[in-house]
Write an enzyme that holds these catalytic residues in place. Structure first.
Site, short mmCIF file in Angstrom:
data_model
loop_
_atom_site.label_atom_id
_atom_site.label_comp_id
_atom_site.label_asym_id
_atom_site.label_seq_id
_atom_site.Cartn_x
_atom_site.Cartn_y
_atom_site.Cartn_z
N GLU A 40 -0.30 2.57 7.02
CA GLU A 40 -0.53 3.63 6.14
C GLU A 40 -1.08 4.94 6.62
O GLU A 40 -0.97 5.78 6.21
CB GLU A 40 -1.24 3.17 4.90
CG GLU A 40 -0.71 2.06 4.13
CD GLU A 40 0.70 2.15 3.81
OE1 GLU A 40 1.10 3.27 3.50
OE2 GLU A 40 1.51 1.07 3.87
N ALA A 97 0.78 -1.23 -0.03
CA ALA A 97 -0.01 0.11 0.05
C ALA A 97 0.98 1.21 -0.14
O ALA A 97 2.18 1.13 0.25
CB ALA A 97 -1.04 0.14 1.24
N GLU A 134 0.88 5.47 1.25
CA GLU A 134 0.20 6.60 2.21
C GLU A 134 0.07 7.80 1.78
O GLU A 134 0.19 8.61 2.29
CB GLU A 134 1.04 6.60 3.46
CG GLU A 134 2.60 7.27 3.21
CD GLU A 134 3.79 6.47 2.77
OE1 GLU A 134 5.01 6.76 3.03
OE2 GLU A 134 3.49 5.12 2.54
N ASN A 135 0.02 7.79 0.32
CA ASN A 135 -0.29 9.13 -0.22
C ASN A 135 -1.42 10.08 0.47
O ASN A 135 -2.45 9.56 0.87
CB ASN A 135 -0.96 9.04 -1.81
CG ASN A 135 -0.03 7.81 -2.41
OD1 ASN A 135 0.85 8.07 -2.87
ND2 ASN A 135 -0.85 6.96 -2.71
#
Length: 851
Positions: free
Chosen positions: A293, A257, A259-260
């Site tokens: 995240e 995944a 973490e934007n």
């Protein structure tokens, strides 16, 4: 002529960016083969840079259509890595750079930058993917607020931050961020919606976006998100800072995944879960990764890393935070055992081989190759040691200072350690060596008893690693407790700080010679070297108050038995089997703990253990010994195993709770042993009747392990062949649990299966990544396993070098095996190395393994 070798990047060469960015505006006109990206970026000279000079913009695979500075058109010619604007063309002071580029997301098979997955546009920009979207100083210490406009007829359009308009065509993120946190998603998606109220009373809209048909499998992920948000407020005092939080599930994704900021993009396997399609392990991983995240919002996004050498600053800290969370949600004892097993399986072998590197590397060729167990898992262990050494209250004070002092900054390991020094008054200059030195320290234990005082003498030594032949002592917290001969605890846990090469510690006023319980809770990422008897280990297995060391004692007993079976052709004696039976029957122990304790050391763990004692490991002999010991355990414990199988059945509707999952884990541990004595009768019945994937898959695994799984595997495919995530499990199980003599042929056959989409990272890992997990099969003396894996790595490398390079670690332990296997693996590594057009990613990995 062969291409010149890529040049390494060195930490010592760091210089601040010549120009800073005050604001970024991006516009996208999406098209599969001709996406237009417009950029408007406001630059200013960096006062911390002595002579800003030229403007260097990173860019790869971009067709430059137009460029201008302060509105004046500019003729510029990109080179292979970007674009340089000479200083004489730049205004004095601040200026605005604009450009338009064209890219082709549909043909982006590397899955970095902007690409397409099943008709959906999505991005992956960490570490250096943003340069495949537009020209930009693509480095983490350049931070700016972003405004993004998206043009497309797709129904769902998203980027970072908050939506500016009702149609979600424009997004604004007010928090300065580096380019690696940029995200864009556009597609035909549906959402699972919820809301969260922060502790200050703000309402946050929560969305999990998935492909139509998947919306029924999002509830657990949403619940995990809300629990993560509340936990971060309660434990770390960190509140979410935007009006909306979006998660998107994507099938084609190189990692777990990303973490934007405000728009997390996930591999779909770490979002989608329902009882009939996901196992307990899936639910637990989803909970942990959702948390990981989300926690990055503060440890990674609000405070990021100055350069990629500082990667563990965000990843090690956030792994530790997600481990704390998972322990609070489930069982701290069981979570700790799982974490240490993972650390030893992935990071210890990394530290012991040619890929060893410090938590903060000194150099790299391709940064994607340093998203490793050392940076993540060992990095988390360093945070855990700090937590133990300074105590929970001082740790909390240091973290508060870290957030207050460095919010909105790109930081270094030195910044991190300084807040602990300032908050606690401790000198951590020696602790900093943990970040700079590779290798796993060994702690040798010597003991002395004079009738009243028990003295432990600890000696530390870290073996040489590539580029680091000599190591200085590091501070090692060693948690120790003492037991009496009857199992009573006569000295509670005491943390001994080993700071020198050798130190002694005395325990006074004892009435009898104690049995030590050393490295309780696995208090440091080290290997303890101490001679102990089977009787002592049995005592610790039965009575130690520390759950980790209780488990460790049982695992050490099993390892000793297996070693004697391999090297002396011994047979397992009743002492070990009886001790295991007592543990299995102990209803006061967590079922999840008992399930773990019934397991055996992995084939890889045994290979390393033999290697450490000077024995050349034979994977076939290790497998055969494990099979004989498993059969002996099954026969000796058959009555208790039968009882456990019945008692641990969980009544009522499925629950993913830790308690229910622990019961199922113990039930399936019993089942896999029982299959050895009942011919798979119970497993066959459970496979047909199970109402959840955990038990159905567990039964199938048990049948495959005893060579009776072909019919069940065919039925499983008929039942689940249309579910892409479940099908990944089907592919993997048939290889991992196959008899060694069948493993390579099974893997080769599955690569010809019509559902084997080798371009999809999940499916590729499920087949090619499964073969090395079957150690005896992969290390078949013919070398067929090596050839198959190497062939497929070369096949994937031109399209997706990141995934191919990461999977090349299957070969990293090659030097511990005998001359015949070494020669076979070396030949495959050299074949990969000498392949024309090999990626920088793969070239670096193979080169390091061969050095």
């Amino acid at each position: 002529m062969k291409d010149a070798a890529p040049q390494a990047i060195h930490l010592s060469d760091y210089t601040p960016p010549a120009y800073l960015v005050d604001a970024v505006e991006l516009s996208f006109r999406l098209h599969p083969t001709a996406t237009r990206v417009g950029a408007r970026i406001r630059f200013r000279p960096n006062p911390a840079h002595p002579a800003p000079g030229d403007l260097r913009l990173d860019g790869e695979g971009l067709e430059l259509l137009a460029a201008a500075i302060d509105g004046e058109p500019l003729t510029a010619t990109p080179d292979v890595g970007g674009l340089t604007i000479p200083a004489e063309l730049l205004p004095q002071g601040a200026f605005e750079w604009t450009c338009e580029v064209q890219i082709a997301p549909e043909s982006n098979t590397a899955l970095e930058g902007l690409y397409m997955s099943n008709g959906m546009y999505c991005t992956q920009c960490e570490a250096e993917g943003f340069r495949k979207i537009t020209f930009y100083p693509d480095r983490p210490d350049v931070m700016a607020p972003f405004t993004v406009r998206i043009g497309s007829d797709l129904p769902v359009l998203m980027s970072n931050g908050n939506p500016v308009d009702a149609g979600w065509t424009e997004w604004h993120d007010p928090h300065p961020k580096p380019s690696y946190l940029f995200a864009l998603v556009a597609g035909d998606l549906v959402t699972h919606r919820d809301r969260f109220t922060t502790r200050s009373g703000r309402e946050v809209a929560l969305n999990i976006w998935v492909r139509p048909g998947d919306e029924g499998r999002c509830a657990f992920a949403m619940d995990a998100l809300k629990r993560s948000m509340r936990w971060d407020e309660e434990v770390y005092g960190r509140e979410y800072d935007l009006d909306i939080f979006n998660i998107v599930a994507v099938d084609d994704f190189n990692m777990g995944a990303m973490e934007n900021k405000g728009l997390n993009i996930f591999n779909s396997k770490y979002v989608l879960a329902a009882p009939e399609t996901a196992t307990d392990a899936d639910f637990e991983r989803i909970e942990a990764i959702i948390a990981h995240e989300y926690f990055h919002n503060w440890t990674g996004n609000r405070i990021t890393c100055r350069d990629w050498f500082q990667l563990s600053l965000k990843e090690g800290l956030t792994v530790f935070r997600d481990q704390q969370f998972s322990g609070d949600m489930r069982s701290h004892a069981v979570k700790r055992i799982h974490d240490v097993l993972t650390l030893r399986a992935r990071q210890f072998r990394e530290d012991d081989g040619p890929l060893a590197h410090p938590v903060r590397p000194a150099s790299y060729v391709e940064i994607n190759n340093f998203y490793t167990a050392t940076v993540y898992e060992k990095g988390a262990e360093l945070i855990r040691m700090l937590h133990l050494m300074v105590g929970p209250e001082s740790y909390a004070a240091a973290l508060d200072l870290f957030f207050d002092r460095h919010d909105g900054q790109a930081c270094t390991i030195e910044d991190w350690l300084k807040v602990f020094e300032d908050a606690t008054g401790r000198d951590l200059s020696q602790f900093a060596r943990w970040y700079a030195q590779a290798g796993t320290p060994r702690v040798r234990v010597a003991e002395d008893w004079d009738g009243a005082t028990y003295t432990l003498t600890l000696r530390q030594h870290t073996p040489p690693t590539p580029g680091q032949p000599e190591k200085a002592p590091v501070p090692i917290p060693v948690s120790v407790g003492l037991l009496a001969a009857d199992g009573r605890e006569i000295a509670a846990t005491r943390v001994l700080e080993l700071n020198e090469a050798e130190q002694s510690f005395a325990f006074e006023g004892l009435a009898e010679r104690p049995v030590p319980s050393i490295l309780r809770g696995f208090s440091a990422p080290v290997i303890v070297e101490r001679d102990s008897s089977a009787e002592e280990r049995a005592l610790l297995l039965a009575h130690d108050t520390d759950p980790f060391n209780r488990f460790e004692a049982g695992r050490a007993l099993a390892r000793d038995v297996l070693t004697r079976m391999i090297t002396e052709e011994a047979t397992p004696g009743p002492d070990y089997l009886d001790a295991l039976g007592r543990m299995a029957r102990d209803g006061g122990l967590d079922p999840a703990f008992r399930a773990l304790a019934l397991g055996l050391p992995s084939q890889d763990n045994m290979a390393q253990s033999l290697h450490d004692t000077g024995v050349v490991p034979d994977p076939g002999a290790i497998h055969a010994a494990r099979e004989r010991l498993t059969q002996a355990i099954a026969g000796h414990l058959e009555p208790v195993l039968g009882t456990l199988f019945e008692q641990m059945a969980v009544p009522g509707p499925f629950s993913p709770s830790a308690k229910a999952a622990g019961c199922r884990a113990l039930r399936l541990a019993a089942l896999r042993l029982l299959a050895r004595v009942d011919g798979g009768a119970r497993a066959t019945t459970l496979f047909a009747s199970a109402d959840n994937m955990t038990e159905q898959l567990g039964a199938l695994s048990a049948l495959i392990e005893i060579g009776a799984g072909d019919a069940a595997a065919a039925e499983f495919y008929r039942q689940w062949g249309d579910d892409r995530l479940v099908l990944d499990k089907w592919f993997m199980l048939q290889i991992v649990h196959a008899a060694p003599e069948r493993a390579v042929a099974m893997a080769r056959a599955l690569t010809q299966h019509p559902d084997f989409d080798w371009r999809n990272p999940n499916r590729f890992r499920a087949v090619i990544g499964a073969l090395p997990a079957n150690a005896a099969g992969f290390h078949d003396p013919s070398g067929a396993g090596y050839r198959l894996v190497a062939d497929w790595l070369l096949h994937l490398d031109p399209l997706n070098p990141q995934t191919a390079a990461r999977m090349s670690t299957a070969f990293e332990t090659w030097r511990r095996y005998g001359p015949q296997r070494q020669a076979l693996i070396r030949a495959e590594l050299e074949r990969i190395r000498d392949t024309p057009g090999l990626s920088r990613d793969m070239g670096e990995m193979v080169g390091r393994m061969l050095e």
